[in-house]
Design a protein around this motif. Structure first.
Motif, PDB file in Angstrom:
ATOM      1  N   ALA A 740      -2.977 -27.201  -7.052  1.00 53.56           N
ATOM      2  CA  ALA A 740      -3.883 -28.196  -6.481  1.00 53.56           C
ATOM      3  C   ALA A 740      -5.245 -27.594  -6.175  1.00 53.56           C
ATOM      4  O   ALA A 740      -6.293 -28.224  -6.401  1.00 53.56           O
ATOM      5  CB  ALA A 740      -3.268 -28.788  -5.215  1.00 53.56           C
ATOM      6  N   VAL A 741      -5.251 -26.354  -5.646  1.00 53.93           N
ATOM      7  CA  VAL A 741      -6.526 -25.697  -5.362  1.00 53.93           C
ATOM      8  C   VAL A 741      -7.299 -25.459  -6.657  1.00 53.93           C
ATOM      9  O   VAL A 741      -8.514 -25.713  -6.746  1.00 53.93           O
ATOM     10  CB  VAL A 741      -6.283 -24.376  -4.614  1.00 53.93           C
ATOM     11  N   ALA A 769     -24.984 -18.106  -5.725  1.00 52.93           N
ATOM     12  CA  ALA A 769     -24.193 -19.190  -6.306  1.00 52.93           C
ATOM     13  C   ALA A 769     -22.712 -19.018  -5.962  1.00 52.93           C
ATOM     14  O   ALA A 769     -21.995 -20.001  -5.689  1.00 52.93           O
ATOM     15  CB  ALA A 769     -24.381 -19.221  -7.810  1.00 52.93           C
ATOM     16  N   GLN A 770     -22.236 -17.776  -5.965  1.00 56.40           N
ATOM     17  CA  GLN A 770     -20.845 -17.533  -5.590  1.00 56.40           C
ATOM     18  C   GLN A 770     -20.603 -17.893  -4.128  1.00 56.40           C
ATOM     19  O   GLN A 770     -19.600 -18.544  -3.785  1.00 56.40           O
ATOM     20  CB  GLN A 770     -20.489 -16.068  -5.833  1.00 56.40           C
ATOM     21  N   ALA A 826       1.620 -15.849   4.130  1.00 53.77           N
ATOM     22  CA  ALA A 826       1.325 -15.418   2.765  1.00 53.77           C
ATOM     23  C   ALA A 826       0.872 -16.583   1.906  1.00 53.77           C
ATOM     24  O   ALA A 826      -0.028 -16.449   1.073  1.00 53.77           O
ATOM     25  CB  ALA A 826       2.558 -14.751   2.159  1.00 53.77           C
ATOM     26  N   LEU A 827       1.476 -17.761   2.125  1.00 51.59           N
ATOM     27  CA  LEU A 827       1.085 -18.939   1.346  1.00 51.59           C
ATOM     28  C   LEU A 827      -0.345 -19.359   1.671  1.00 51.59           C
ATOM     29  O   LEU A 827      -1.149 -19.630   0.768  1.00 51.59           O
ATOM     30  CB  LEU A 827       2.055 -20.088   1.618  1.00 51.59           C
ATOM     31  N   ALA A 828      -0.660 -19.416   2.967  1.00 47.33           N
ATOM     32  CA  ALA A 828      -2.025 -19.793   3.346  1.00 47.33           C
ATOM     33  C   ALA A 828      -3.036 -18.778   2.835  1.00 47.33           C
ATOM     34  O   ALA A 828      -4.110 -19.142   2.324  1.00 47.33           O
ATOM     35  CB  ALA A 828      -2.117 -19.922   4.872  1.00 47.33           C
ATOM     36  N   ALA A 829      -2.702 -17.483   2.964  1.00 46.08           N
ATOM     37  CA  ALA A 829      -3.611 -16.461   2.455  1.00 46.08           C
ATOM     38  C   ALA A 829      -3.748 -16.551   0.941  1.00 46.08           C
ATOM     39  O   ALA A 829      -4.839 -16.348   0.387  1.00 46.08           O
ATOM     40  CB  ALA A 829      -3.101 -15.076   2.865  1.00 46.08           C
ATOM     41  N   GLY A 830      -2.646 -16.871   0.255  1.00 45.74           N
ATOM     42  CA  GLY A 830      -2.710 -17.019  -1.193  1.00 45.74           C
ATOM     43  C   GLY A 830      -3.621 -18.156  -1.613  1.00 45.74           C
ATOM     44  O   GLY A 830      -4.382 -18.040  -2.583  1.00 45.74           O
ATOM     45  N   LEU A 831      -3.562 -19.273  -0.876  1.00 46.37           N
ATOM     46  CA  LEU A 831      -4.446 -20.401  -1.187  1.00 46.37           C
ATOM     47  C   LEU A 831      -5.909 -20.012  -1.010  1.00 46.37           C
ATOM     48  O   LEU A 831      -6.767 -20.338  -1.840  1.00 46.37           O
ATOM     49  CB  LEU A 831      -4.097 -21.594  -0.298  1.00 46.37           C
ATOM     50  N   ALA A 832      -6.198 -19.337   0.103  1.00 47.92           N
ATOM     51  CA  ALA A 832      -7.577 -18.915   0.330  1.00 47.92           C
ATOM     52  C   ALA A 832      -8.037 -17.946  -0.757  1.00 47.92           C
ATOM     53  O   ALA A 832      -9.176 -18.022  -1.249  1.00 47.92           O
ATOM     54  CB  ALA A 832      -7.700 -18.273   1.707  1.00 47.92           C
ATOM     55  N   LEU A 833      -7.122 -17.037  -1.150  1.00 48.42           N
ATOM     56  CA  LEU A 833      -7.481 -16.067  -2.186  1.00 48.42           C
ATOM     57  C   LEU A 833      -7.743 -16.769  -3.517  1.00 48.42           C
ATOM     58  O   LEU A 833      -8.698 -16.435  -4.235  1.00 48.42           O
ATOM     59  CB  LEU A 833      -6.360 -15.036  -2.336  1.00 48.42           C
ATOM     60  N   VAL A 834      -6.906 -17.753  -3.852  1.00 47.88           N
ATOM     61  CA  VAL A 834      -7.111 -18.492  -5.097  1.00 47.88           C
ATOM     62  C   VAL A 834      -8.436 -19.229  -5.060  1.00 47.88           C
ATOM     63  O   VAL A 834      -9.163 -19.297  -6.054  1.00 47.88           O
ATOM     64  CB  VAL A 834      -5.938 -19.472  -5.327  1.00 47.88           C
ATOM     65  N   ALA A 835      -8.761 -19.796  -3.885  1.00 45.52           N
ATOM     66  CA  ALA A 835     -10.041 -20.497  -3.774  1.00 45.52           C
ATOM     67  C   ALA A 835     -11.207 -19.544  -3.981  1.00 45.52           C
ATOM     68  O   ALA A 835     -12.194 -19.868  -4.672  1.00 45.52           O
ATOM     69  CB  ALA A 835     -10.145 -21.173  -2.403  1.00 45.52           C
ATOM     70  N   VAL A 836     -11.117 -18.337  -3.391  1.00 48.06           N
ATOM     71  CA  VAL A 836     -12.202 -17.353  -3.549  1.00 48.06           C
ATOM     72  C   VAL A 836     -12.297 -16.911  -5.007  1.00 48.06           C
ATOM     73  O   VAL A 836     -13.395 -16.855  -5.595  1.00 48.06           O
ATOM     74  CB  VAL A 836     -11.949 -16.158  -2.623  1.00 48.06           C
ATOM     75  N   LEU A 837     -11.144 -16.581  -5.608  1.00 46.94           N
ATOM     76  CA  LEU A 837     -11.172 -16.167  -7.007  1.00 46.94           C
ATOM     77  C   LEU A 837     -11.681 -17.286  -7.907  1.00 46.94           C
ATOM     78  O   LEU A 837     -12.400 -17.039  -8.889  1.00 46.94           O
ATOM     79  CB  LEU A 837      -9.769 -15.732  -7.444  1.00 46.94           C
ATOM     80  N   GLY A 838     -11.285 -18.519  -7.581  1.00 43.78           N
ATOM     81  CA  GLY A 838     -11.782 -19.647  -8.361  1.00 43.78           C
ATOM     82  C   GLY A 838     -13.280 -19.798  -8.257  1.00 43.78           C
ATOM     83  O   GLY A 838     -13.962 -20.131  -9.241  1.00 43.78           O
ATOM     84  N   ALA A 839     -13.799 -19.560  -7.059  1.00 49.27           N
ATOM     85  CA  ALA A 839     -15.254 -19.653  -6.889  1.00 49.27           C
ATOM     86  C   ALA A 839     -15.967 -18.596  -7.717  1.00 49.27           C
ATOM     87  O   ALA A 839     -16.973 -18.876  -8.387  1.00 49.27           O
ATOM     88  CB  ALA A 839     -15.596 -19.495  -5.406  1.00 49.27           C
ATOM     89  N   TYR A 840     -15.440 -17.377  -7.696  1.00 50.78           N
ATOM     90  CA  TYR A 840     -16.057 -16.327  -8.492  1.00 50.78           C
ATOM     91  C   TYR A 840     -15.944 -16.630  -9.981  1.00 50.78           C
ATOM     92  O   TYR A 840     -16.907 -16.446 -10.747  1.00 50.78           O
ATOM     93  CB  TYR A 840     -15.390 -14.984  -8.178  1.00 50.78           C
TER      94      TYR A 840
END
Length: 861
Positions: A740-741, A769-770, A826-840
């Motif tokens: 979803a993220v 931009a990032q 871990a799930l919440a941190a994973g979502l945040a990490l995916v969002a950051v990686l997605g932004a990059y």
């Protein structure tokens, strides 16, 4: 329009939609099959592990007249065929073809014993296959003898070995039975069961064991045994002068039972009871003896909770899966937006445009649904209606949303929208509906805690609706409220010198259309997965506690006779044994009346040291003649206990249970040194030693281990089904949340790329931009993660008494959840990490795009 050409142009979005739909259909169709198969295994295990006397269907009748006496095995067989013909259709597949029959007298006193010794006569239709004669011979035909000047029947009988010692019987003895209508028995043989552990013997424990009873208000015991007589003795056995009962046992085949058929089985038992009452004669009533309804009732109680938890998880999984599919459909329709707008402007009708969206969506959804549905048939288990309805619902929802979204987006030609300029204001009607949902959810949670589960059997719909309503209410509140704190941050950012924080937070606060749907997906995904993790941890912890309470030590050895001191020394010397605590248990007399209590004499201080680190414990016991007692004895002050000698013990405290020994009734814990000579019959052992090694040293004892008890609790099929479903749903929801993220990033990619392109013309750097992209995406992810995390932790408390998980935790209530925050964190941190990686990743891809290709000519004017 040419659907094939559009499909080739948007193949990537179609592949994503295909994978999401196939996975959703596989889960919603396969999981119910797997869980129902686990339910069937649990029922079969419950029926097989229960004593046969509780599960089998036994037709019993008393013979009260010579006309109703059955004098030969053929007469019993004829009645058995009649009972089988009366079986309702729901019971016939469950009844095994091979049963057995019996004829037994009851309460037949030995003449002259004052009612303290009873020797009953018993005939078993298959005794020759069930017993071995270890002394003497098998009984023969009856004869007669004289007693008090009259001829009385003389039965040749066989007795169980146990009766020789406990009832002072000898091979060759002749005993007279009765107080008025006399008969005599001659013991000609001693038998032993070929397989004492066979469930068959639960129907005939009176034959296999001596029964020792203490009548109310008396101090002396009564001894009862049932002897074996041959087929020929039936001719002399009559109900006119004896309490004679005939029984026909119709054994239940537990392997053929299905959880779906439980209501029908219960109704069949009730119908059989009714039919048997109609078969009664004036002198012989017939009745059904079975504990099957009780076994089924206990199973149904545990099954109802399992169904509630599983359907709750499956409902959340289905909702999240549909939400992610909707995001995938949105991704597809957004990419069709310019094509369909052009077609609409050139005169295409709304029906054509909507049909194009539906057809292109169906090109991915229909084969995916069929593929997922077909793969679900690889999952073993019965096919439930939900297995058909789930994929059909997913298919209809996906295609329907594709058509509806295109129709709404292009209801008028060239209808331009600028959602990024200002946040849209919701209508009064929409606010009213959302407020009503929140009020109903809170009211439902309160009522659920206040009233508990419905008194009616089966699944309580209220228990399913309340969690769903709470999740929906939390999602609506989050969607409505999370922009407001962001606007405060926007005002603070506006006072700073940097433009990136202001622009990023402003876009996050205004992106209602892009941010609302991911919230509605992420929040239930996180809430249900956290709820599943909390429930799983609660069950695991309570199972461990239950195993310790069942055994009371790492290893417990109990014996019916005294354990020699030399054997105890060998156990202490066994490698791996760290500590051995000796104890003696018995049933003792309280005062000088017939009141009895269970007692254990043990060194409580040593037992407390043995339990160091365990989740159970015992209070300290003061020295001297003191005692810990059950709540029923707390007000006695001082107890006068008759054990080896008279013991006066002061009540030092009350405890609800003695781990490993007593949980109900009257019980007493005494210091071991109050006994005149402790006769140790119980050992509590701590150390790294195999229970089998201990059992080898004490062959006459029963050895239990805490690890074995825990394995037995966790090995229950119903418990395994619940825990497996919790794990599968948690993993699936975590993956859906991550998807979803990612999809939320992709769905807004075009609009975000256009905004970044504008800003790059004004000098925006790649690093800026990032940061801009992260500030736009992260608030939604973090706020939703926090709300979903909190809701998942609150759901077990909100459901309260509605979910009784004690059936999966050794019959201990699962409560006081202290969740392990590792999985949710871990799930919440994973979502945040995916969002950051997605932004990059998003900004990295945007660097390759030509600014002229990202900007339309009209955007520069």
């Amino acid at each position: 329009m040419r659907i094939a050409l559009l499909a080739r142009a948007h193949a990537g979005a179609l592949v994503v939609l295909f994978v999401l739909t196939a996975l959703a259909c596989l889960l919603v169709s396969g999981l119910p099959r797997a869980t129902q198969a686990a339910f069937d295994r649990a029922l079969q295990r419950a029926l097989i592990s229960a004593p046969a006397v509780r599960t089998d269907l036994t037709v019993a009748g008393e013979s009260r007249s010579p006309r109703e006496d059955l004098h030969e095995p053929a007469a019993f067989a004829e009645r058995e065929r009649r009972w089988r013909a009366l079986l309702p259709a729901t019971l016939r597949p469950l009844v095994a073809p091979a049963g057995h029959m019996s004829a037994k007298t009851s309460l037949t006193p030995v003449t002259g014993t004052g009612g303290h010794t009873y020797i009953n006569l018993g005939w078993l239709s298959d005794a020759d296959r069930r017993v071995d004669w270890v002394a003497g011979r098998a009984p023969g035909a009856p004869s007669t003898t004289r007693f008090q000047g009259q001829r009385i029947p003389l039965f040749e009988v066989g007795v169980v070995e146990e009766a020789l010692d406990q009832m002072n019987l000898r091979l060759g003895d002749t005993r007279t039975l009765g107080e008025s209508d006399f008969a005599a028995v001659r013991i000609v043989g001693v038998f032993r069961a070929k397989d004492p552990a066979d469930r068959y013997w639960t129907h005939n424990t009176d034959i296999l064991h001596v029964t020792k009873l203490q009548p109310p208000g008396k101090l002396d015991f009564e001894f009862h045994t049932t002897t074996l007589i041959p087929d020929a003795a039936l001719a002399a056995l009559s109900g006119e002068s004896r309490n004679l009962t005939y029984r026909w046992v119709l054994p239940l085949n537990g392997q053929a039972a299905s959880a779906l058929a439980v209501p029908g089985i219960g109704a069949g038992v009730a119908e059989l009871e009714r039919v048997l009452t109609l078969q009664a004669t004036a002198s012989t009533p017939y009745r059904l003896e079975t504990g099957l309804p009780k076994v089924l009732g206990d199973f149904t109680a545990g099954l109802a909770t399992a169904q509630t938890v599983m359907y709750l998880l499956l409902a959340g999984l289905l909702a999240v899966a549909l939400g992610v599919i909707v995001l995938g459909v949105r991704l597809l329709t957004d990419r069709l937006d310019q094509t369909l707008a052009l077609a609409r402007a050139r005169g295409g009708s709304l029906r054509q445009v909507a049909g194009t969206g539906a057809a292109l969506t169906a090109a991915a959804v229909v084969p995916a649904a069929l593929a997922g549905y077909a793969l679900a048939f690889l999952v073993p288990g019965p096919v439930l209606p939900l297995a058909h309805l789930g994929p059909a619902f997913v298919l209809v929802a996906g295609v329907g949303f594709g058509a509806a979204r295109v129709a709404l987006a292009h209801r008028t030609p060239l209808h331009e929208r600028r959602d990024d300029v200002a946040a849209a204001r919701p209508s009064a009607r929409r606010i009213t509906v959302e407020a009503l949902v929140v009020v109903l959810a809170l009211t439902g949670a309160y009522l659920l805690r206040a009233r508990g589960l419905s008194a009616q059997a089966g699944l309580d719909p209220f228990l399913l609706l309340v969690p769903i309503a709470l999740t929906l209410a939390a999602a609506l509140v989050t969607v409505r409220c999370y922009p407001y704190p962001l606007r405060l941050l926007v005002r603070l950012a506006a006072r700073g010198r940097g433009a990136v924080p202001f622009l990023g937070l402003t876009r996050a606060a205004r992106a209602r259309a892009a941010g609302g749907l991911p919230v509605l997906i992420l929040l239930p995904a996180l809430a249900v997965s956290v709820f599943a993790a909390v429930i799983s941890d609660g069950i695991t912890g309570t199972q461990r506690l239950a195993s310790w309470q069942q055994v009371g030590a790492p290893i417990k050895v109990t014996s019916t006779i005294e354990i020699p001191a030399a054997t105890i020394d060998r156990i202490r010397a066994t490698p791996g044994v760290e500590q051995v605590v000796t104890a003696q248990t018995a049933r003792v007399q309280l005062g000088y009346s017939s009141e009895r209590a269970e007692a254990i004499a043990v060194d409580v201080a040593q037992w407390r040291r043995l339990l160091a680190g365990a989740p159970i414990g015992l209070p300290e016991l003061p020295g001297g003649p003191s005692a810990l007692v059950s709540p029923e004895l707390r007000d006695r002050g001082t107890l006068d206990i008759g054990w080896q000698s008279r013991i006066k013990a002061k009540v030092a405290g009350a405890i609800d249970a003695v781990p490993g020994f007593y949980r109900t009734g009257k019980f007493v814990v005494l210091p071991q040194d109050v006994l005149t000579r402790p006769a140790v019959n119980t050992l509590l052992i701590k150390g790294d030693v195999a229970p089998g090694e201990v059992a080898r040293l004490v062959p006459s004892a029963t050895v239990e281990s805490q690890e074995g008890a825990l394995a037995a609790i966790q090995g229950d099929p119903l418990t395994g089904a619940v825990r497996t479903t919790l794990v599968v749903v948690t993993v699936a929801l975590a993956l859906y949340a991550l998807v979803a993220v990612i999809l939320s990033l992709v769905v807004g990619a075009a609009d975000r790329a256009r905004a970044v392109a504008f800003l790059r013309t004004l000098g925006l750097s790649d690093r800026q931009a990032q940061r801009l992209t992260m500030l736009e995406v992260l608030p939604m992810v973090l706020v939703t993660a926090l709300v979903g995390f909190g809701l998942g932790l609150a759901l077990p408390a909100a459901l309260g008494p509605g979910v009784d998980l004690s059936a999966y935790a050794g019959d201990l209530p699962v409560g006081g959840y202290s969740p392990d925050l590792l999985t949710p964190g871990a799930l919440a941190a994973g979502l945040a990490l995916v969002a950051v990686l997605g932004a990059y990743a998003h900004t990295a891809l945007d660097r390759r795009r030509d600014l002229g290709g990202a900007l339309r000519a009209g955007d520069l004017s």
